[in-house]
Scaffold this motif. Structure first.
Motif, PDB file in Angstrom:
ATOM      1  N   LEU A 329       0.851  -1.189   0.000  1.00  0.00           N
ATOM      2  CA  LEU A 329       0.000   0.000   0.000  1.00  0.00           C
ATOM      3  C   LEU A 329       0.891   1.245   0.000  1.00  0.00           C
ATOM      4  O   LEU A 329       1.932   1.274   0.661  1.00  0.00           O
ATOM      5  CB  LEU A 329      -0.908   0.004   1.233  1.00  0.00           C
ATOM      6  CG  LEU A 329      -2.061   1.015   1.261  1.00  0.00           C
ATOM      7  CD1 LEU A 329      -3.111   0.642   0.210  1.00  0.00           C
ATOM      8  CD2 LEU A 329      -2.695   1.049   2.646  1.00  0.00           C
ATOM      9  N   ARG A 330       0.474   2.270  -0.768  1.00  0.00           N
ATOM     10  CA  ARG A 330       1.241   3.516  -0.843  1.00  0.00           C
ATOM     11  C   ARG A 330       0.295   4.709  -0.833  1.00  0.00           C
ATOM     12  O   ARG A 330      -0.711   4.723  -1.564  1.00  0.00           O
ATOM     13  CB  ARG A 330       2.099   3.556  -2.102  1.00  0.00           C
ATOM     14  CG  ARG A 330       2.923   4.863  -2.266  1.00  0.00           C
ATOM     15  CD  ARG A 330       3.695   4.834  -3.571  1.00  0.00           C
ATOM     16  NE  ARG A 330       4.413   6.088  -3.832  1.00  0.00           N
ATOM     17  CZ  ARG A 330       5.728   6.244  -3.764  1.00  0.00           C
ATOM     18  NH1 ARG A 330       6.486   5.206  -3.438  1.00  0.00           N
ATOM     19  NH2 ARG A 330       6.307   7.396  -4.034  1.00  0.00           N
ATOM     20  N   TYR A 331       0.648   5.693  -0.011  1.00  0.00           N
ATOM     21  CA  TYR A 331      -0.056   6.977   0.010  1.00  0.00           C
ATOM     22  C   TYR A 331       0.874   8.035  -0.559  1.00  0.00           C
ATOM     23  O   TYR A 331       2.034   8.145  -0.150  1.00  0.00           O
ATOM     24  CB  TYR A 331      -0.456   7.360   1.437  1.00  0.00           C
ATOM     25  CG  TYR A 331      -0.956   8.781   1.562  1.00  0.00           C
ATOM     26  CD1 TYR A 331      -2.250   9.123   1.199  1.00  0.00           C
ATOM     27  CD2 TYR A 331      -0.118   9.789   2.034  1.00  0.00           C
ATOM     28  CE1 TYR A 331      -2.710  10.431   1.308  1.00  0.00           C
ATOM     29  CE2 TYR A 331      -0.563  11.100   2.146  1.00  0.00           C
ATOM     30  CZ  TYR A 331      -1.868  11.414   1.780  1.00  0.00           C
ATOM     31  OH  TYR A 331      -2.308  12.713   1.881  1.00  0.00           O
ATOM     32  N   GLU A 332       0.375   8.797  -1.517  1.00  0.00           N
ATOM     33  CA  GLU A 332       1.207   9.810  -2.173  1.00  0.00           C
ATOM     34  C   GLU A 332       0.442  11.127  -2.273  1.00  0.00           C
ATOM     35  O   GLU A 332      -0.739  11.152  -2.637  1.00  0.00           O
ATOM     36  CB  GLU A 332       1.606   9.330  -3.580  1.00  0.00           C
ATOM     37  CG  GLU A 332       2.546  10.280  -4.307  1.00  0.00           C
ATOM     38  CD  GLU A 332       3.263   9.611  -5.462  1.00  0.00           C
ATOM     39  OE1 GLU A 332       3.338  10.209  -6.544  1.00  0.00           O
ATOM     40  OE2 GLU A 332       3.769   8.472  -5.274  1.00  0.00           O
ATOM     41  N   LYS A 333       1.135  12.205  -1.941  1.00  0.00           N
ATOM     42  CA  LYS A 333       0.524  13.530  -2.006  1.00  0.00           C
ATOM     43  C   LYS A 333       1.382  14.433  -2.868  1.00  0.00           C
ATOM     44  O   LYS A 333       2.574  14.604  -2.619  1.00  0.00           O
ATOM     45  CB  LYS A 333       0.375  14.132  -0.608  1.00  0.00           C
ATOM     46  CG  LYS A 333      -0.349  15.478  -0.604  1.00  0.00           C
ATOM     47  CD  LYS A 333      -0.574  16.012   0.798  1.00  0.00           C
ATOM     48  CE  LYS A 333      -1.337  17.322   0.774  1.00  0.00           C
ATOM     49  NZ  LYS A 333      -1.572  17.857   2.136  1.00  0.00           N
ATOM     50  N   ASN A 334       0.748  15.018  -3.901  1.00  0.00           N
ATOM     51  CA  ASN A 334       1.427  15.905  -4.846  1.00  0.00           C
ATOM     52  C   ASN A 334       0.962  17.338  -4.614  1.00  0.00           C
ATOM     53  O   ASN A 334      -0.230  17.574  -4.383  1.00  0.00           O
ATOM     54  CB  ASN A 334       1.129  15.458  -6.275  1.00  0.00           C
ATOM     55  CG  ASN A 334       1.922  16.225  -7.314  1.00  0.00           C
ATOM     56  OD1 ASN A 334       1.632  17.371  -7.600  1.00  0.00           O
ATOM     57  ND2 ASN A 334       2.914  15.567  -7.887  1.00  0.00           N
ATOM     58  N   SER A 335       1.885  18.283  -4.682  1.00  0.00           N
ATOM     59  CA  SER A 335       1.569  19.675  -4.369  1.00  0.00           C
ATOM     60  C   SER A 335       0.572  20.284  -5.349  1.00  0.00           C
ATOM     61  O   SER A 335      -0.089  21.275  -5.019  1.00  0.00           O
ATOM     62  CB  SER A 335       2.855  20.515  -4.352  1.00  0.00           C
ATOM     63  OG  SER A 335       3.499  20.467  -5.609  1.00  0.00           O
ATOM     64  N   GLN A 336       0.433  19.715  -6.559  1.00  0.00           N
ATOM     65  CA  GLN A 336      -0.510  20.263  -7.530  1.00  0.00           C
ATOM     66  C   GLN A 336      -1.717  19.371  -7.783  1.00  0.00           C
ATOM     67  O   GLN A 336      -2.794  19.857  -8.079  1.00  0.00           O
ATOM     68  CB  GLN A 336       0.201  20.533  -8.863  1.00  0.00           C
ATOM     69  CG  GLN A 336       1.166  21.705  -8.837  1.00  0.00           C
ATOM     70  CD  GLN A 336       1.465  22.220 -10.233  1.00  0.00           C
ATOM     71  OE1 GLN A 336       0.826  21.848 -11.194  1.00  0.00           O
ATOM     72  NE2 GLN A 336       2.456  23.093 -10.340  1.00  0.00           N
ATOM     73  N   PHE A 337      -1.534  18.041  -7.658  1.00  0.00           N
ATOM     74  CA  PHE A 337      -2.593  17.140  -8.084  1.00  0.00           C
ATOM     75  C   PHE A 337      -3.329  16.485  -6.919  1.00  0.00           C
ATOM     76  O   PHE A 337      -4.210  15.651  -7.144  1.00  0.00           O
ATOM     77  CB  PHE A 337      -2.007  16.051  -9.000  1.00  0.00           C
ATOM     78  CG  PHE A 337      -1.058  16.590 -10.018  1.00  0.00           C
ATOM     79  CD1 PHE A 337      -1.433  17.608 -10.871  1.00  0.00           C
ATOM     80  CD2 PHE A 337       0.238  16.102 -10.111  1.00  0.00           C
ATOM     81  CE1 PHE A 337      -0.555  18.118 -11.800  1.00  0.00           C
ATOM     82  CE2 PHE A 337       1.120  16.603 -11.045  1.00  0.00           C
ATOM     83  CZ  PHE A 337       0.725  17.627 -11.892  1.00  0.00           C
ATOM     84  N   GLY A 338      -2.964  16.803  -5.696  1.00  0.00           N
ATOM     85  CA  GLY A 338      -3.641  16.224  -4.552  1.00  0.00           C
ATOM     86  C   GLY A 338      -3.055  14.883  -4.148  1.00  0.00           C
ATOM     87  O   GLY A 338      -1.897  14.571  -4.439  1.00  0.00           O
ATOM     88  N   SER A 339      -3.830  14.058  -3.468  1.00  0.00           N
ATOM     89  CA  SER A 339      -3.327  12.802  -2.916  1.00  0.00           C
ATOM     90  C   SER A 339      -3.955  11.599  -3.613  1.00  0.00           C
ATOM     91  O   SER A 339      -5.011  11.706  -4.257  1.00  0.00           O
ATOM     92  CB  SER A 339      -3.599  12.729  -1.412  1.00  0.00           C
ATOM     93  OG  SER A 339      -4.990  12.815  -1.155  1.00  0.00           O
ATOM     94  N   ASP A 340      -3.295  10.434  -3.448  1.00  0.00           N
ATOM     95  CA  ASP A 340      -3.784   9.217  -4.063  1.00  0.00           C
ATOM     96  C   ASP A 340      -3.286   8.030  -3.243  1.00  0.00           C
ATOM     97  O   ASP A 340      -2.170   8.057  -2.711  1.00  0.00           O
ATOM     98  CB  ASP A 340      -3.289   9.104  -5.507  1.00  0.00           C
ATOM     99  CG  ASP A 340      -4.043   8.051  -6.304  1.00  0.00           C
ATOM    100  OD1 ASP A 340      -5.143   8.359  -6.787  1.00  0.00           O
ATOM    101  OD2 ASP A 340      -3.529   6.922  -6.432  1.00  0.00           O
ATOM    102  N   VAL A 341      -4.109   6.982  -3.144  1.00  0.00           N
ATOM    103  CA  VAL A 341      -3.748   5.756  -2.438  1.00  0.00           C
ATOM    104  C   VAL A 341      -3.823   4.594  -3.419  1.00  0.00           C
ATOM    105  O   VAL A 341      -4.821   4.448  -4.133  1.00  0.00           O
ATOM    106  CB  VAL A 341      -4.671   5.490  -1.236  1.00  0.00           C
ATOM    107  CG1 VAL A 341      -4.297   4.177  -0.564  1.00  0.00           C
ATOM    108  CG2 VAL A 341      -4.591   6.641  -0.237  1.00  0.00           C
ATOM    109  N   ASN A 342      -2.769   3.778  -3.470  1.00  0.00           N
ATOM    110  CA  ASN A 342      -2.734   2.646  -4.372  1.00  0.00           C
ATOM    111  C   ASN A 342      -2.308   1.393  -3.630  1.00  0.00           C
ATOM    112  O   ASN A 342      -1.470   1.444  -2.721  1.00  0.00           O
ATOM    113  CB  ASN A 342      -1.757   2.898  -5.525  1.00  0.00           C
ATOM    114  CG  ASN A 342      -2.310   3.875  -6.544  1.00  0.00           C
ATOM    115  OD1 ASN A 342      -2.988   3.494  -7.481  1.00  0.00           O
ATOM    116  ND2 ASN A 342      -2.030   5.159  -6.331  1.00  0.00           N
ATOM    117  N   GLY A 343      -2.891   0.271  -4.028  1.00  0.00           N
ATOM    118  CA  GLY A 343      -2.567  -1.006  -3.398  1.00  0.00           C
ATOM    119  C   GLY A 343      -2.213  -2.057  -4.425  1.00  0.00           C
ATOM    120  O   GLY A 343      -2.496  -1.915  -5.617  1.00  0.00           O
TER     121      GLY A 343
END
Length: 373
Positions: A329-343
């Motif tokens: 599982l990975r949580y990623e937050k981008n300064s322009q595109f917001g956040s996303d969670v992928n598994g």
């Protein structure tokens, strides 16, 4: 692997990539021209490319151009097929390609080779490496030169690679890697189908520089790794007015892309489980200057976007006999595109010494490149 690369003796790194199943190569011309990799049919922009753990995908328009990348001083090329965003984040929808620089070993040795062919083609390579007490070194310098098959089809490339390892202790290591590929050549695209004419003066120069510092600590039941990385790419494309051009125009385009990152992860050996946790901090920036003239005067387009990405990931590798199960599982937050969670969930079963059955399910995403903003 290193053995396969040495047996293949590739002139381009794409020749070595063709050895991997599920990899397709599309090259727009002769040696040194743009080469894109399709992993299991996924587009080049959906395949993440790493060199020594540092992502080299171009942030301005996505993907990575393998054209002119020297195959020297490479230990192995790892190809991970299927969605890998759970560990690697954006761009890893189709899979991941990781190019790893050779590590020096044994007594110090230096070698080289000269190659000659038609169309004034010649290639020179010097490589070497070895151990010095607590230090290891490997390096290579290569030069490729050809006039090509027709007018404005020439290509010249200078490649250099270096890896230095210093053993801080029996279990701790500090490694420095650097790779430079600088290619220049003509881009003789067809400019008028009525005359079957090729562009006589369109030129491009592509410089790719990557560097990393990696700290690793093998503490028995725990393995720590920290990477500080830099990827810097500069591309210039120039084309003058041509009398035979179907749509006369000129251009002078400059692309500069840079990625700075810090990646840290720790793996715990818990018997049947290997638990990996980590995080990533990355800054992508670009500086684009596009100058064009379609007969009505010059027009300049310029912008310098940048983004910052923060991520946290966790993965558990469970092994029991012939069965393996790997959730992540990975949580990623981008300064322009917001956040996303992928598994991702992968499973494998070893039927025999030569047969293994694999299955995986994963989600992936790709953040928009700068030219899509």
């Amino acid at each position: 692997t290193r053995r396969q690369i040495e047996e293949k003796k590739p002139a381009e790194i794409t020749d070595a990539l063709r050895l991997a199943p599920g990899v397709s190569i599309a090259q727009s011309g002769t040696f040194g021209k743009q080469s894109r990799v399709f992993l299991r049919g996924a587009s080049p922009a959906q395949t993440l490319v790493l060199i020594d753990g540092v992502r080299v995908n171009v942030s301005s328009f996505g993907g990575f151009d393998f054209g002119g990348l020297s195959p020297e001083n490479i230990e192995r090329i790892e190809v991970l097929r299927g969605p890998q965003s759970a560990l690697y984040g954006s761009d890893a929808m189709g899979g991941v390609i990781n190019i790893i620089t050779r590590r020096g070993s044994g007594d110090f040795k230096v070698g080289g080779k000269l190659e000659f062919g038609n169309y004034s083609t010649n290639r020179q390579v010097i490589n070497g490496g070895g151990e010095f007490g607590d230090n290891r070194v490997s390096f290579s310098v290569s030069r490729y030169d050809t006039d090509g098959f027709f007018q404005n089809d020439d290509f010249r490339n200078l490649g250099a690679s270096l890896r230095l390892d210093h053993a801080l202790s029996q279990k701790k290591n500090l490694a420095f890697t650097a790779r430079l590929d600088n290619g220049k050549g003509g881009t003789p695209g067809q400019i008028n189908p009525d005359y079957f004419a090729f562009d006589p003066d369109a030129r491009s120069e592509n410089r790719q520089f990557n560097s990393s510092i990696e700290y690793s600590n093998d503490a028995g039941k725990r393995l720590d790794r920290v990477i500080l990385g830099l990827s810097d790419r500069r591309l210039n494309f120039r084309d003058e007015f041509d009398s035979l051009d179907f749509f006369p125009s000129s251009s002078d385009n400059n692309y500069k892309d840079r990625t700075l990152l810090m990646d840290a992860q720790t793996s715990f050996n818990l018997g049947k489980h290997i638990l990996t946790v980590g995080g990533e901090l990355r800054r992508d920036s670009a500086d684009l200057r596009l100058l064009s003239d379609f007969g009505f005067g010059p027009s300049l387009t310029a912008f310098s976007p940048e983004t910052t990405t923060r991520a946290f990931f966790i993965q558990d590798e469970f092994r029991s006999g012939k069965f393996t199960l790997v959730p992540g599982l990975r949580y990623e937050k981008n300064s322009q595109f917001g956040s996303d969670v992928n598994g991702r969930l992968a499973a494998a079963y070893q039927l025999s010494t030569r047969t293994k059955v694999k299955a995986s399910y994963g989600t992936g995403f790709r953040a928009p490149s700068f030219d899509q903003l």
